[in-house]
Design a protein around this motif. Sequence first.
Motif, PDB file in Angstrom:
ATOM      1  N   ARG A   1     -46.030  48.589  54.832  1.00  0.00           N
ATOM      2  CA  ARG A   1     -44.989  49.511  54.353  1.00  0.00           C
ATOM      3  C   ARG A   1     -44.434  49.051  53.014  1.00  0.00           C
ATOM      4  NH1 ARG A   1     -43.752  49.734  59.927  1.00  0.00           N
ATOM      5  NH2 ARG A   1     -42.172  48.099  59.737  1.00  0.00           N
ATOM      6  N   ARG A   2     -44.233  47.753  52.863  1.00  0.00           N
ATOM      7  CA  ARG A   2     -43.793  47.222  51.567  1.00  0.00           C
ATOM      8  C   ARG A   2     -44.846  47.546  50.497  1.00  0.00           C
ATOM      9  NH1 ARG A   2     -39.997  46.888  54.447  1.00  0.00           N
ATOM     10  NH2 ARG A   2     -39.172  44.983  55.406  1.00  0.00           N
ATOM     11  N   GLY A   3     -46.126  47.394  50.883  1.00  0.00           N
ATOM     12  CA  GLY A   3     -47.198  47.682  49.949  1.00  0.00           C
ATOM     13  C   GLY A   3     -47.228  49.142  49.536  1.00  0.00           C
ATOM     14  N   GLU A   4     -46.965  50.039  50.475  1.00  0.00           N
ATOM     15  CA  GLU A   4     -46.927  51.469  50.146  1.00  0.00           C
ATOM     16  C   GLU A   4     -45.823  51.772  49.143  1.00  0.00           C
ATOM     17  OE1 GLU A   4     -46.463  53.139  53.981  1.00  0.00           O
ATOM     18  OE2 GLU A   4     -48.590  53.006  54.515  1.00  0.00           O
ATOM     19  N   GLU A   5     -44.657  51.153  49.341  1.00  0.00           N
ATOM     20  CA  GLU A   5     -43.553  51.364  48.405  1.00  0.00           C
ATOM     21  C   GLU A   5     -43.889  50.788  47.032  1.00  0.00           C
ATOM     22  OE1 GLU A   5     -41.010  53.160  48.805  1.00  0.00           O
ATOM     23  OE2 GLU A   5     -41.053  53.506  50.970  1.00  0.00           O
ATOM     24  N   ALA A   6     -44.530  49.619  47.032  1.00  0.00           N
ATOM     25  CA  ALA A   6     -44.928  49.004  45.762  1.00  0.00           C
ATOM     26  C   ALA A   6     -45.934  49.890  45.032  1.00  0.00           C
ATOM     27  CB  ALA A   6     -45.526  47.618  46.013  1.00  0.00           C
ATOM     28  N   GLN A   7     -46.875  50.451  45.770  1.00  0.00           N
ATOM     29  CA  GLN A   7     -47.870  51.317  45.140  1.00  0.00           C
ATOM     30  C   GLN A   7     -47.240  52.573  44.558  1.00  0.00           C
ATOM     31  OE1 GLN A   7     -50.917  50.572  48.605  1.00  0.00           O
ATOM     32  NE2 GLN A   7     -51.966  51.694  47.017  1.00  0.00           N
TER      33      GLN A   7
ATOM     34  N   ARG B   1     -47.069  54.067  33.666  1.00  0.00           N
ATOM     35  CA  ARG B   1     -47.951  54.721  34.631  1.00  0.00           C
ATOM     36  C   ARG B   1     -49.415  54.473  34.282  1.00  0.00           C
ATOM     37  NH1 ARG B   1     -45.334  60.641  34.405  1.00  0.00           N
ATOM     38  NH2 ARG B   1     -45.271  59.967  32.206  1.00  0.00           N
ATOM     39  N   GLY B   2     -50.174  54.039  35.274  1.00  0.00           N
ATOM     40  CA  GLY B   2     -51.576  53.733  35.066  1.00  0.00           C
ATOM     41  C   GLY B   2     -51.849  52.336  34.556  1.00  0.00           C
ATOM     42  N   GLU B   3     -50.788  51.577  34.277  1.00  0.00           N
ATOM     43  CA  GLU B   3     -50.948  50.216  33.737  1.00  0.00           C
ATOM     44  C   GLU B   3     -50.804  49.134  34.810  1.00  0.00           C
ATOM     45  OE1 GLU B   3     -51.841  49.446  30.807  1.00  0.00           O
ATOM     46  OE2 GLU B   3     -51.312  51.070  29.439  1.00  0.00           O
ATOM     47  N   LEU B   4     -50.177  49.451  35.923  1.00  0.00           N
ATOM     48  CA  LEU B   4     -49.763  48.433  36.899  1.00  0.00           C
ATOM     49  C   LEU B   4     -50.700  48.404  38.105  1.00  0.00           C
ATOM     50  CD1 LEU B   4     -45.976  49.324  36.727  1.00  0.00           C
ATOM     51  CD2 LEU B   4     -47.104  47.393  35.614  1.00  0.00           C
ATOM     52  N   TRP B   5     -50.971  47.209  38.588  1.00  0.00           N
ATOM     53  CA  TRP B   5     -51.851  47.044  39.747  1.00  0.00           C
ATOM     54  C   TRP B   5     -51.203  47.628  40.993  1.00  0.00           C
ATOM     55  CZ3 TRP B   5     -51.605  44.139  44.390  1.00  0.00           C
ATOM     56  CH2 TRP B   5     -52.833  44.023  45.067  1.00  0.00           C
ATOM     57  N   ALA B   6     -52.023  48.273  41.843  1.00  0.00           N
ATOM     58  CA  ALA B   6     -51.464  48.922  43.030  1.00  0.00           C
ATOM     59  C   ALA B   6     -52.443  48.847  44.199  1.00  0.00           C
ATOM     60  CB  ALA B   6     -51.112  50.371  42.715  1.00  0.00           C
ATOM     61  N   GLY B   7     -52.971  47.646  44.462  1.00  0.00           N
ATOM     62  CA  GLY B   7     -53.943  47.497  45.542  1.00  0.00           C
ATOM     63  C   GLY B   7     -53.371  46.856  46.793  1.00  0.00           C
ATOM     64  N   HIS B   8     -52.065  46.974  46.984  1.00  0.00           N
ATOM     65  CA  HIS B   8     -51.398  46.282  48.084  1.00  0.00           C
ATOM     66  C   HIS B   8     -51.941  46.678  49.465  1.00  0.00           C
ATOM     67  CE1 HIS B   8     -48.626  46.094  44.669  1.00  0.00           C
ATOM     68  NE2 HIS B   8     -48.083  45.025  45.227  1.00  0.00           N
TER      69      HIS B   8
ATOM     70  N   GLU C   1     -54.737  48.147  50.333  1.00  0.00           N
ATOM     71  CA  GLU C   1     -56.142  47.772  50.521  1.00  0.00           C
ATOM     72  C   GLU C   1     -56.264  46.303  50.896  1.00  0.00           C
ATOM     73  OE1 GLU C   1     -54.922  49.453  48.038  1.00  0.00           O
ATOM     74  OE2 GLU C   1     -56.097  51.289  47.743  1.00  0.00           O
ATOM     75  N   LEU C   2     -55.414  45.460  50.305  1.00  0.00           N
ATOM     76  CA  LEU C   2     -55.439  44.028  50.628  1.00  0.00           C
ATOM     77  C   LEU C   2     -54.991  43.789  52.067  1.00  0.00           C
ATOM     78  CD1 LEU C   2     -55.798  41.092  49.782  1.00  0.00           C
ATOM     79  CD2 LEU C   2     -53.448  41.130  48.892  1.00  0.00           C
ATOM     80  N   VAL C   3     -53.919  44.456  52.489  1.00  0.00           N
ATOM     81  CA  VAL C   3     -53.442  44.305  53.872  1.00  0.00           C
ATOM     82  C   VAL C   3     -54.517  44.752  54.854  1.00  0.00           C
ATOM     83  CG1 VAL C   3     -51.747  45.056  55.576  1.00  0.00           C
ATOM     84  CG2 VAL C   3     -51.022  44.531  53.262  1.00  0.00           C
ATOM     85  N   ASP C   4     -55.151  45.883  54.576  1.00  0.00           N
ATOM     86  CA  ASP C   4     -56.180  46.391  55.484  1.00  0.00           C
ATOM     87  C   ASP C   4     -57.353  45.417  55.588  1.00  0.00           C
ATOM     88  OD1 ASP C   4     -54.613  48.606  55.848  1.00  0.00           O
ATOM     89  OD2 ASP C   4     -55.749  49.892  54.471  1.00  0.00           O
ATOM     90  N   ALA C   5     -57.721  44.820  54.462  1.00  0.00           N
ATOM     91  CA  ALA C   5     -58.829  43.857  54.484  1.00  0.00           C
ATOM     92  C   ALA C   5     -58.454  42.624  55.297  1.00  0.00           C
ATOM     93  CB  ALA C   5     -59.213  43.466  53.065  1.00  0.00           C
ATOM     94  N   LEU C   6     -57.238  42.125  55.106  1.00  0.00           N
ATOM     95  CA  LEU C   6     -56.814  40.938  55.850  1.00  0.00           C
ATOM     96  C   LEU C   6     -56.644  41.248  57.334  1.00  0.00           C
ATOM     97  CD1 LEU C   6     -54.221  39.415  53.357  1.00  0.00           C
ATOM     98  CD2 LEU C   6     -56.525  38.600  53.847  1.00  0.00           C
ATOM     99  N   GLY C   7     -56.156  42.442  57.631  1.00  0.00           N
ATOM    100  CA  GLY C   7     -56.023  42.832  59.034  1.00  0.00           C
ATOM    101  C   GLY C   7     -57.364  42.874  59.746  1.00  0.00           C
ATOM    102  N   ALA C   8     -58.406  43.214  58.993  1.00  0.00           N
ATOM    103  CA  ALA C   8     -59.761  43.249  59.549  1.00  0.00           C
ATOM    104  C   ALA C   8     -60.470  41.899  59.424  1.00  0.00           C
ATOM    105  CB  ALA C   8     -60.583  44.331  58.843  1.00  0.00           C
ATOM    106  N   ARG C   9     -59.750  40.891  58.914  1.00  0.00           N
ATOM    107  CA  ARG C   9     -60.319  39.554  58.682  1.00  0.00           C
ATOM    108  C   ARG C   9     -61.502  39.623  57.717  1.00  0.00           C
ATOM    109  NH1 ARG C   9     -58.630  35.647  62.486  1.00  0.00           N
ATOM    110  NH2 ARG C   9     -60.532  34.447  62.182  1.00  0.00           N
TER     111      ARG C   9
END
Length: 233
Positions: free
Chosen positions: A127-133, A190-197, A199-207
């Motif tokens: 949820r934090r990642g969604e807000e950051a994105q 807009r378009g300059e900032l990283w927003a992969g939060h 995707e990172l959580v999903d990858a870690l959740g899946a190990r």
Amino acid sequence: MPRSSGNGAVTRSTLRQQIADALRDEVLAGRLQPGQEFTVKEIADQYGVSATPVREALVDLSAQGLLDADQHRGFRVHEYSAEDFRGMIEARDLVIEGMFHALTTGQHASGQPGDPRVAAVLAGVRRRGEEAQRAAAAGDLTVLIGYDLRFWRELAALFGNPYLADFLHRLRVQTWVCAVQHLRRLRDLRGELWAGHTELVDALGARDTHTARSIIADYNAHSIALIERLASG
């Protein structure tokens, strides 16, 4: 001898942290610029408090690398270079790699991915990642920094090592302080900032540490290229 409840010390310690947090936010918001000088008295007058907690807060921020102390002129906001930024990213990457290693070997202290407690933490981090994105997509740097710092602090806490989490948080604050002096020169982020939060959580959740490492590598490359481009311009 009068009996002391200790409330005075607690109040001063709390005030010290509040002032340190407020000044850190002033730097991150760009209201305190790199190289800007100020004295303990100026900050104490600004916040309407005594000099002691202000001096302690400024010493704390100096120890964190955000301020430079001058015995005769007070304090000034530290000026970071693009090379400093690259070094911070490299250090940050080593810490994150340690987290990934703990996940791969099952050494992290918060349980296995199937554990409901871990799932709840990951859901909160996501949820934090969604807000950051959303903030990144809107180019809202102030909101992004707040959610990004919370995202990484909560994610690091999942690995059960408070020393690692604190160190990573300090590095992330430093990298943001270094970055904002350049990013705030742009009128539209807009378009300059990283927003992969997420995707990172999903990858870690899946190990899936292979994907997680790839996401972090892309993040680092994007960040370094952006700051070096802005610093050279």
